[in-house]
Write an enzyme that holds these catalytic residues in place. Structure first.
Site, short mmCIF file in Angstrom:
data_model
loop_
_atom_site.label_atom_id
_atom_site.label_comp_id
_atom_site.label_asym_id
_atom_site.label_seq_id
_atom_site.Cartn_x
_atom_site.Cartn_y
_atom_site.Cartn_z
NE ARG A 50 -2.17 -1.84 3.43
CZ ARG A 50 -2.73 -2.16 4.59
NH1 ARG A 50 -4.00 -1.87 4.81
NH2 ARG A 50 -2.03 -2.75 5.53
CG ASP A 52 2.68 6.13 2.49
OD1 ASP A 52 1.70 5.43 2.78
OD2 ASP A 52 3.68 6.25 3.22
CE1 TYR A 111 8.05 0.46 -1.26
CE2 TYR A 111 8.63 -1.49 0.02
CZ TYR A 111 7.67 -0.63 -0.50
OH TYR A 111 6.34 -0.86 -0.26
NE ARG A 198 8.08 9.22 2.79
CZ ARG A 198 6.87 9.72 3.02
NH1 ARG A 198 5.78 8.96 2.90
NH2 ARG A 198 6.73 10.98 3.38
#
Length: 245
Positions: A50, A52, A111, A198
């Site tokens: 999911r 952002d 990622y 992040r």
């Protein structure tokens, strides 16, 4: 019933993330709407991650079940890409076993985070990288990144909102490479907490600025300290690269 798997690439700039939200454009919402138009039935689209608002994907994976047995996967991918906006592309469509679940069948995710290290911003890279003009100590950043590899409680590198009760994650790999003025940070783990990548990137930038020592990362992971004073890196530099099964 057929279980269909999609591999999806998207520019997340103009979307409020992956997950469907009322009266807001999302990637899941756009694809679901087009699927229902093509297949003429209600579709429940399940995503592996999911992402952002503002986060991009090179290899998001999703699956759905359909009663339509006639439409081939080749025809479906053509129909989807002809009706979806240009910032969402279906890269692959294939039939998978009934037990396949895009989220729960995943073994790990990869990622990448892009940091543009140069004096002036870039008109072309502004949607896809975090521009940092000041000098950074990259040797210390690389040293600190090595502490993340392993199984730890990553709660200090998350924010409230994670759906998982445990903060335990196993980071399998963390690589940093440079392509001209672009630094690419790539991390693979079995699970990621809410905004974990992040927060990790934000902490590493503080290391590079000399505000945090590399060893403090290890202290946080071993739960000998609980406070991380670092900003969360902006979403537009983050990409979901691949989901492994």
């Amino acid at each position: 019933m057929r279980n269909i798997r999609l591999t999806i690439e998207y520019d997340g700039t103009d979307y409020f993330g992956w997950q469907i939200q009322k009266r807001k454009p999302t990637v899941q919402g756009k694809i679901t709407k087009v699927l229902e138009r093509i297949l003429e039935e209600k579709i429940k689209l399940i995503g592996a991650a999911r992402t952002d608002s503002g986060v991009h994907a090179l290899g998001q994976v999703a699956n759905f079940k359909t009663r339509n047995e006639k439409l081939t996967t080749d025809s479906l991918i053509k129909a989807l890409n002809s009706l979806l906006p240009a910032d969402i592309v279906i890269k692959e469509v294939r039939k998978v076993p009934d037990s396949f679940h895009a989220r729960y069948s995943a073994k790990s995710k990869i990622y990448r985070y892009h940091i543009l290290k140069q004096l002036l911003p870039s008109a072309l890279e502004r949607r896809f990288s975090w521009h940092i003009p000041e000098s950074l100590h990259w040797k210390k950043i690389i040293e600190a990144s090595k502490y993340f590899v392993g199984k730890y409680d990553f709660s200090p590198f998350s924010v409230t909102g994670s759906s998982r009760k445990s903060g335990q994650c196993a980071v399998r790999d963390f690589k940093i490479r440079k392509v001209k003025n672009l630094y690419i940070l790539q991390i693979e783990a079995n699970y990621f907490l809410y905004k974990m990548v992040r927060r990790i990137v934000g902490a590493l930038i503080e290391v590079g600025r000399g505000k945090i020592e590399p060893e403090y990362i290890k202290v946080l992971l071993l739960k000998k300290a609980s406070t991380l004073r670092a900003q969360t890196a902006p979403p537009h530099g983050l990409f979901l690269v691949k989901v492994k099964y």
